[in-house]
Motif scaffolding. Structure first.
Motif, PDB file in Angstrom:
ATOM      1  N   ALA A 137       0.871  -1.187   0.000  1.00 32.75           N
ATOM      2  CA  ALA A 137       0.000   0.000   0.000  1.00 32.75           C
ATOM      3  C   ALA A 137       0.904   1.233   0.000  1.00 32.75           C
ATOM      4  O   ALA A 137       1.367   1.691   1.052  1.00 32.75           O
ATOM      5  CB  ALA A 137      -0.917  -0.021   1.219  1.00 32.75           C
ATOM      6  N   GLY A 138       1.176   1.712  -1.185  1.00 29.16           N
ATOM      7  CA  GLY A 138       2.072   2.869  -1.354  1.00 29.16           C
ATOM      8  C   GLY A 138       2.028   3.235  -2.821  1.00 29.16           C
ATOM      9  O   GLY A 138       1.075   2.874  -3.522  1.00 29.16           O
ATOM     10  N   VAL A 139       3.048   3.933  -3.305  1.00 31.82           N
ATOM     11  CA  VAL A 139       3.058   4.263  -4.740  1.00 31.82           C
ATOM     12  C   VAL A 139       3.952   3.281  -5.508  1.00 31.82           C
ATOM     13  O   VAL A 139       4.684   2.496  -4.904  1.00 31.82           O
ATOM     14  CB  VAL A 139       3.468   5.732  -4.994  1.00 31.82           C
ATOM     15  CG1 VAL A 139       2.379   6.677  -4.539  1.00 31.82           C
ATOM     16  CG2 VAL A 139       4.787   6.051  -4.349  1.00 31.82           C
ATOM     17  N   ARG A 140       3.874   3.369  -6.840  1.00 33.77           N
ATOM     18  CA  ARG A 140       4.443   2.314  -7.686  1.00 33.77           C
ATOM     19  C   ARG A 140       5.940   2.075  -7.459  1.00 33.77           C
ATOM     20  O   ARG A 140       6.393   0.935  -7.393  1.00 33.77           O
ATOM     21  CB  ARG A 140       4.175   2.648  -9.152  1.00 33.77           C
ATOM     22  CG  ARG A 140       4.451   1.503 -10.089  1.00 33.77           C
ATOM     23  CD  ARG A 140       3.962   1.800 -11.492  1.00 33.77           C
ATOM     24  NE  ARG A 140       4.437   3.073 -11.985  1.00 33.77           N
ATOM     25  CZ  ARG A 140       3.645   4.082 -12.360  1.00 33.77           C
ATOM     26  NH1 ARG A 140       2.346   3.958 -12.303  1.00 33.77           N
ATOM     27  NH2 ARG A 140       4.145   5.216 -12.794  1.00 33.77           N
ATOM     28  N   PHE A 141       6.746   3.158  -7.302  1.00 39.04           N
ATOM     29  CA  PHE A 141       8.186   2.909  -7.192  1.00 39.04           C
ATOM     30  C   PHE A 141       8.503   2.089  -5.945  1.00 39.04           C
ATOM     31  O   PHE A 141       9.483   1.349  -5.903  1.00 39.04           O
ATOM     32  CB  PHE A 141       8.988   4.229  -7.211  1.00 39.04           C
ATOM     33  CG  PHE A 141       8.940   5.011  -5.927  1.00 39.04           C
ATOM     34  CD1 PHE A 141       9.740   4.685  -4.844  1.00 39.04           C
ATOM     35  CD2 PHE A 141       8.093   6.091  -5.798  1.00 39.04           C
ATOM     36  CE1 PHE A 141       9.693   5.417  -3.667  1.00 39.04           C
ATOM     37  CE2 PHE A 141       8.034   6.829  -4.636  1.00 39.04           C
ATOM     38  CZ  PHE A 141       8.837   6.484  -3.562  1.00 39.04           C
ATOM     39  N   MET A 142       7.673   2.221  -4.904  1.00 41.00           N
ATOM     40  CA  MET A 142       7.912   1.461  -3.673  1.00 41.00           C
ATOM     41  C   MET A 142       7.642  -0.026  -3.911  1.00 41.00           C
ATOM     42  O   MET A 142       8.406  -0.887  -3.459  1.00 41.00           O
ATOM     43  CB  MET A 142       7.003   1.973  -2.557  1.00 41.00           C
ATOM     44  CG  MET A 142       7.263   3.409  -2.204  1.00 41.00           C
ATOM     45  SD  MET A 142       6.083   3.985  -0.977  1.00 41.00           S
ATOM     46  CE  MET A 142       6.641   5.671  -0.833  1.00 41.00           C
TER      47      MET A 142
END
Ligand code: SF4
Length: 355
Positions: free
Chosen positions: A74-79
């Motif tokens: 649950a975060g943004v794509r690069f993570m």
């Protein structure tokens, strides 16, 4: 698997309590098979459901250590990409909304960076350092050309490492974090140049050869919003209040604040260095500020200015449940073998600097 948008909308219309209950049931039935990671900027209902909550650096370590077969990020794509690079081949990373990218990471594309590199490298190439908030192929670029990755927690240490290898650093993609770290390291402002990817020659061709630090012109729209005027208002109306900001804020804001540090620093500072009754204004993403205010109701913790990360906000309880309901078929986060190889070189260099 194709996304069933109708089903997602249906789930998103349910009460939070129902969604939380269903997510909990799946967590219990999957046991150790499932690991949910949540960034600190996620809404509280999501962080409460996670096995690990942290900043991008802490979560990349958690992903590397996790034993679950399914890592739901649950975060943004690069993570999620970083987790896919670091996890074992038997593990699978799922990102509840593959469209949720980081606008700052997307400000540095591979082709733009390679073009800049050809122009800048010269006889004494700089060490490329990319912030964790960058795409996997920019991380791979740094791994391939002798550089590394940093987070807002270890940026200074990374500069020390880079300057042992070369007299020049090429920092991507956040101009503000790069400048704030360079100044903290002791670089003269005159020795800092900026590469603007929209200009054929970067915009400062006369400065690149002598510059000690070359910064990519990128920024976080969330942290860029904070201004010195916000801090002046706090000083005027709340004398004695503490102002803490994130190093992705512009330099003049960082210089006007009382404290500056990563999301993890901010959390620890509030927990360990403040006391009941203190007034604390925080310049970072609103969800972190609200979660801290709920955690410490005996002090006045509030935003310096309301600033929401819209792409982090795209991860909803409904999307999380949809991902968990479809663990077997949900699209995996994929990173090509070549990108994975060099990005891992850079990520391992970063981890070796701090472990
Ligand atoms: S807060 Fe800024 S850096 Fe973080 S994900 Fe959002 S846009 Fe990217």
């Amino acid at each position: 698997m194709k996304f069933d948008l109708q089903r997602i909308q249906q789930l998103e219309s349910l009460e939070d309590e129902i969604l939380v209950e269903r997510i909990q049931k799946i967590r219990e039935s999957q046991g150790k098979n499932l690991c949910i990671l949540a960034h600190l900027y996620q809404r509280k209902k999501i962080t409460e459901l996670a096995d690990f909550v942290g900043d991008s650096f802490g979560l990349s370590q958690s992903a590397a250590r996790s034993s679950g077969k399914y890592i739901v990020f649950a975060g943004v794509r690069f993570m999620a990409e970083s987790a896919a690079i670091l996890c074992r081949s038997s593990q699978e990373v799922l990102h509840p909304d593959p469209e949720a990218g980081c606008p700052m990471a997307d400000m540095a594309s591979y082709s733009e960076v390679r073009r800049a590199w050809e122009y800048l490298k010269g006889a004494h190439p700089p060490v490329p350092v990319t912030y964790m908030n960058s795409t996997a192929d920019i991380k791979a670029f740094c791994g391939e050309f002798g550089g590394t990755i940093c987070t807002s927690s270890n940026a200074l240490k990374t500069f020390e490492w880079a300057f042992e290898k070369s007299s020049r650093v090429f920092f991507l993609p956040d101009e503000h974090l790069g400048r704030n770290t360079a100044l903290k390291y002791g670089v003269d402002p005159e020795d800092i140049a900026v590469w603007d990817p929209e200009k054929a020659d970067g915009g400062e061709p006369e400065n690149y050869e002598s510059a000690k630090v070359i910064l990519w012109r990128g920024y976080c729209p969330v942290h860029q919003k904070f201004t010195v005027r916000d801090i002046e208002q706090v000083r005027k109306f709340y004398p004695g209040a503490i102002v803490i900001v994130h190093p992705e804020c512009p330099t003049e804001v960082v210089q006007a604040a009382d404290e500056v540090g990563s999301t993890d620093f901010i959390r620890k500072f509030v927990a360990q260095k403040t006391k009941p009754g203190d007034k604390i204004f925080i310049g970072t993403e609103i969800n972190l500020v609200q979660n801290l205010a709920t955690e410490y109701p005996d002090r006045m913790i509030t935003k310096l200015h309301r600033s929401l990360c819209l792409t982090m906000y795209q991860i909803t309880l409904g999307r999380l449940l949809y991902t968990l309901e479809n663990l077997e078929t949900f699209e995996r986060v994929q990173v090509s073998t070549d990108v994975q190889r060099y990005a891992k070189v850079a990520l391992d260099r970063m981890l070796s600097l701090v472990i």
